[in-house]
Motif scaffolding. Structure first.
Motif, PDB file in Angstrom:
ATOM      1  N   PRO A  25      31.119 -37.384  16.935  1.00  0.00           N
ATOM      2  CA  PRO A  25      30.160 -37.741  17.980  1.00  0.00           C
ATOM      3  C   PRO A  25      29.024 -36.722  18.044  1.00  0.00           C
ATOM      4  O   PRO A  25      29.236 -35.531  17.830  1.00  0.00           O
ATOM      5  CB  PRO A  25      31.014 -37.684  19.255  1.00  0.00           C
ATOM      6  CG  PRO A  25      32.073 -36.677  18.956  1.00  0.00           C
ATOM      7  CD  PRO A  25      32.356 -36.808  17.481  1.00  0.00           C
ATOM      8  N   THR A  26      27.805 -37.217  18.321  1.00  0.00           N
ATOM      9  CA  THR A  26      26.653 -36.334  18.514  1.00  0.00           C
ATOM     10  C   THR A  26      26.063 -36.619  19.898  1.00  0.00           C
ATOM     11  O   THR A  26      26.653 -37.347  20.698  1.00  0.00           O
ATOM     12  CB  THR A  26      25.580 -36.540  17.420  1.00  0.00           C
ATOM     13  OG1 THR A  26      24.924 -37.785  17.632  1.00  0.00           O
ATOM     14  CG2 THR A  26      26.180 -36.478  16.022  1.00  0.00           C
ATOM     15  N   GLU A  27      24.882 -36.102  20.140  1.00  0.00           N
ATOM     16  CA  GLU A  27      24.238 -36.271  21.445  1.00  0.00           C
ATOM     17  C   GLU A  27      23.955 -37.725  21.796  1.00  0.00           C
ATOM     18  O   GLU A  27      23.977 -38.101  22.956  1.00  0.00           O
ATOM     19  CB  GLU A  27      22.917 -35.494  21.491  1.00  0.00           C
ATOM     20  CG  GLU A  27      23.057 -33.996  21.485  1.00  0.00           C
ATOM     21  CD  GLU A  27      23.172 -33.387  20.093  1.00  0.00           C
ATOM     22  OE1 GLU A  27      22.949 -32.181  19.968  1.00  0.00           O
ATOM     23  OE2 GLU A  27      23.496 -34.098  19.112  1.00  0.00           O
ATOM     24  N   GLY A 118      23.277 -29.097  20.557  1.00  0.00           N
ATOM     25  CA  GLY A 118      23.865 -28.612  21.792  1.00  0.00           C
ATOM     26  C   GLY A 118      25.181 -29.306  22.101  1.00  0.00           C
ATOM     27  O   GLY A 118      25.823 -28.999  23.109  1.00  0.00           O
ATOM     28  N   HIS A 119      25.613 -30.239  21.242  1.00  0.00           N
ATOM     29  CA  HIS A 119      26.856 -30.989  21.484  1.00  0.00           C
ATOM     30  C   HIS A 119      28.055 -30.095  21.177  1.00  0.00           C
ATOM     31  O   HIS A 119      28.132 -29.517  20.089  1.00  0.00           O
ATOM     32  CB  HIS A 119      26.884 -32.248  20.611  1.00  0.00           C
ATOM     33  CG  HIS A 119      27.935 -33.229  21.007  1.00  0.00           C
ATOM     34  ND1 HIS A 119      29.268 -33.002  20.773  1.00  0.00           N
ATOM     35  CD2 HIS A 119      27.863 -34.422  21.646  1.00  0.00           C
ATOM     36  CE1 HIS A 119      29.971 -34.029  21.238  1.00  0.00           C
ATOM     37  NE2 HIS A 119      29.131 -34.899  21.774  1.00  0.00           N
ATOM     38  N   PRO A 120      29.007 -29.980  22.105  1.00  0.00           N
ATOM     39  CA  PRO A 120      30.133 -29.051  21.893  1.00  0.00           C
ATOM     40  C   PRO A 120      30.976 -29.356  20.654  1.00  0.00           C
ATOM     41  O   PRO A 120      31.444 -28.433  19.994  1.00  0.00           O
ATOM     42  CB  PRO A 120      30.966 -29.166  23.178  1.00  0.00           C
ATOM     43  CG  PRO A 120      30.464 -30.385  23.887  1.00  0.00           C
ATOM     44  CD  PRO A 120      29.079 -30.657  23.401  1.00  0.00           C
ATOM     45  N   VAL A 121      31.175 -30.623  20.318  1.00  0.00           N
ATOM     46  CA  VAL A 121      31.972 -30.971  19.139  1.00  0.00           C
ATOM     47  C   VAL A 121      31.218 -30.574  17.870  1.00  0.00           C
ATOM     48  O   VAL A 121      31.786 -29.966  16.963  1.00  0.00           O
ATOM     49  CB  VAL A 121      32.341 -32.477  19.127  1.00  0.00           C
ATOM     50  CG1 VAL A 121      33.010 -32.868  17.818  1.00  0.00           C
ATOM     51  CG2 VAL A 121      33.250 -32.810  20.307  1.00  0.00           C
ATOM     52  N   VAL A 122      29.926 -30.887  17.815  1.00  0.00           N
ATOM     53  CA  VAL A 122      29.122 -30.546  16.641  1.00  0.00           C
ATOM     54  C   VAL A 122      29.073 -29.027  16.465  1.00  0.00           C
ATOM     55  O   VAL A 122      29.262 -28.513  15.361  1.00  0.00           O
ATOM     56  CB  VAL A 122      27.688 -31.128  16.747  1.00  0.00           C
ATOM     57  CG1 VAL A 122      26.858 -30.727  15.547  1.00  0.00           C
ATOM     58  CG2 VAL A 122      27.736 -32.647  16.889  1.00  0.00           C
ATOM     59  N   LEU A 133      26.003 -28.382   8.295  1.00  0.00           N
ATOM     60  CA  LEU A 133      26.534 -29.510   7.549  1.00  0.00           C
ATOM     61  C   LEU A 133      25.542 -30.656   7.590  1.00  0.00           C
ATOM     62  O   LEU A 133      24.639 -30.672   8.430  1.00  0.00           O
ATOM     63  CB  LEU A 133      27.904 -29.945   8.073  1.00  0.00           C
ATOM     64  CG  LEU A 133      28.031 -30.391   9.507  1.00  0.00           C
ATOM     65  CD1 LEU A 133      28.784 -31.706   9.589  1.00  0.00           C
ATOM     66  CD2 LEU A 133      28.822 -29.342  10.272  1.00  0.00           C
ATOM     67  N   VAL A 134      25.701 -31.584   6.663  1.00  0.00           N
ATOM     68  CA  VAL A 134      24.879 -32.786   6.652  1.00  0.00           C
ATOM     69  C   VAL A 134      25.177 -33.554   7.931  1.00  0.00           C
ATOM     70  O   VAL A 134      26.332 -33.676   8.335  1.00  0.00           O
ATOM     71  CB  VAL A 134      25.198 -33.665   5.421  1.00  0.00           C
ATOM     72  CG1 VAL A 134      24.544 -35.031   5.544  1.00  0.00           C
ATOM     73  CG2 VAL A 134      24.769 -32.961   4.146  1.00  0.00           C
ATOM     74  N   SER A 135      24.129 -34.041   8.574  1.00  0.00           N
ATOM     75  CA  SER A 135      24.288 -34.854   9.778  1.00  0.00           C
ATOM     76  C   SER A 135      23.332 -36.029   9.685  1.00  0.00           C
ATOM     77  O   SER A 135      22.125 -35.863   9.672  1.00  0.00           O
ATOM     78  CB  SER A 135      23.973 -34.022  11.024  1.00  0.00           C
ATOM     79  OG  SER A 135      24.167 -34.797  12.188  1.00  0.00           O
ATOM     80  N   THR A 136      23.899 -37.211   9.598  1.00  0.00           N
ATOM     81  CA  THR A 136      23.094 -38.425   9.522  1.00  0.00           C
ATOM     82  C   THR A 136      23.768 -39.491  10.371  1.00  0.00           C
ATOM     83  O   THR A 136      24.991 -39.458  10.546  1.00  0.00           O
ATOM     84  CB  THR A 136      22.926 -38.878   8.045  1.00  0.00           C
ATOM     85  OG1 THR A 136      22.082 -40.017   7.991  1.00  0.00           O
ATOM     86  CG2 THR A 136      24.257 -39.185   7.384  1.00  0.00           C
ATOM     87  N   SER A 137      22.995 -40.386  10.926  1.00  0.00           N
ATOM     88  CA  SER A 137      23.583 -41.399  11.796  1.00  0.00           C
ATOM     89  C   SER A 137      24.590 -42.244  11.022  1.00  0.00           C
ATOM     90  O   SER A 137      24.399 -42.549   9.850  1.00  0.00           O
ATOM     91  CB  SER A 137      22.492 -42.284  12.404  1.00  0.00           C
ATOM     92  OG  SER A 137      21.697 -42.838  11.389  1.00  0.00           O
TER      93      SER A 137
END
Length: 187
Positions: A25-27, A118-122, A133-137
């Motif tokens: 999960p992201t923002e 700012g997302h705690p999991v990320v 790390l790579v982050s893409t929808s």
């Protein structure tokens, strides 16, 4: 005693280190991630998304300390721009002349797209992994972004090696993208 998020992040980091594709999960939406230096993992991710390599991929980090060498050549003004918008929903296109990141991350660009989440999991995943790390929808290129775990599992099921549980943040839109050299908004 590590928190639940920290334990889940350690599992995700171990999976990333083994070449896995993860969802988390992201923002605003569910995201896909992998080790940016693992060409095979990035290739799998691009195939899964049906995204051409020349478009480049975004990186996400827990903090500016994870981006040291990339940020070292920047001016004080540029660093202030980053610090004033991070952690947060602004992705910056940062020049990568060395280059520090491979062409399968930069695509056909001379810069790399980076944001500090700012997302705690990320943040926990990036800290456990020890770098960006790579982050893409989590979606096929051009399709709507995924906002529920059920939809993620329905569309991608077994194609994802590891799913990190958690809640999305409260943002409606994915991050904006800005060019650090010009300040122009790209998305």
């Amino acid at each position: 005693e590590p928190s639940v998020i920290e334990c889940q992040a350690e599992q995700a980091a171990a999976a990333l280190g083994a070449g896995a594709l993860i969802a988390y999960p992201t923002e605003a939406v569910w995201g896909f991630g992998c080790d940016p230096h693992d060409r095979h993992a990035v290739s799998r991710l691009l195939r899964l998304k049906r995204r051409p390599v020349d478009k480049g991929l975004l990186l996400v980090a827990a903090g500016t300390e994870q981006l040291g060498a990339l940020l070292a050549p920047l001016t004080e003004r540029q660093l202030r721009l980053l610090q004033n918008s991070w952690p947060g929903p602004v992705t910056w296109l940062i020049p990568d002349p060395a280059p520090l990141f491979p062409e399968w991350i930069r695509g056909s660009h001379a810069s790399v797209a980076v944001r500090v989440s700012g997302h705690p999991v990320v943040q926990a995943i990036c800290r456990a992994f020890g770098g960006p790390l790579v982050s893409t929808s989590a979606n096929h290129a051009g399709s709507p972004a995924i906002r529920t775990l059920a939809e993620l599992r329905r569309q991608f099921g077994e194609a994802i090696d590891h799913v990190v549980p958690g809640e999305l943040g409260d943002r409606e839109q994915p991050s904006e993208i800005r060019d650090l050299l010009t300040g122009a908004r790209v998305r």
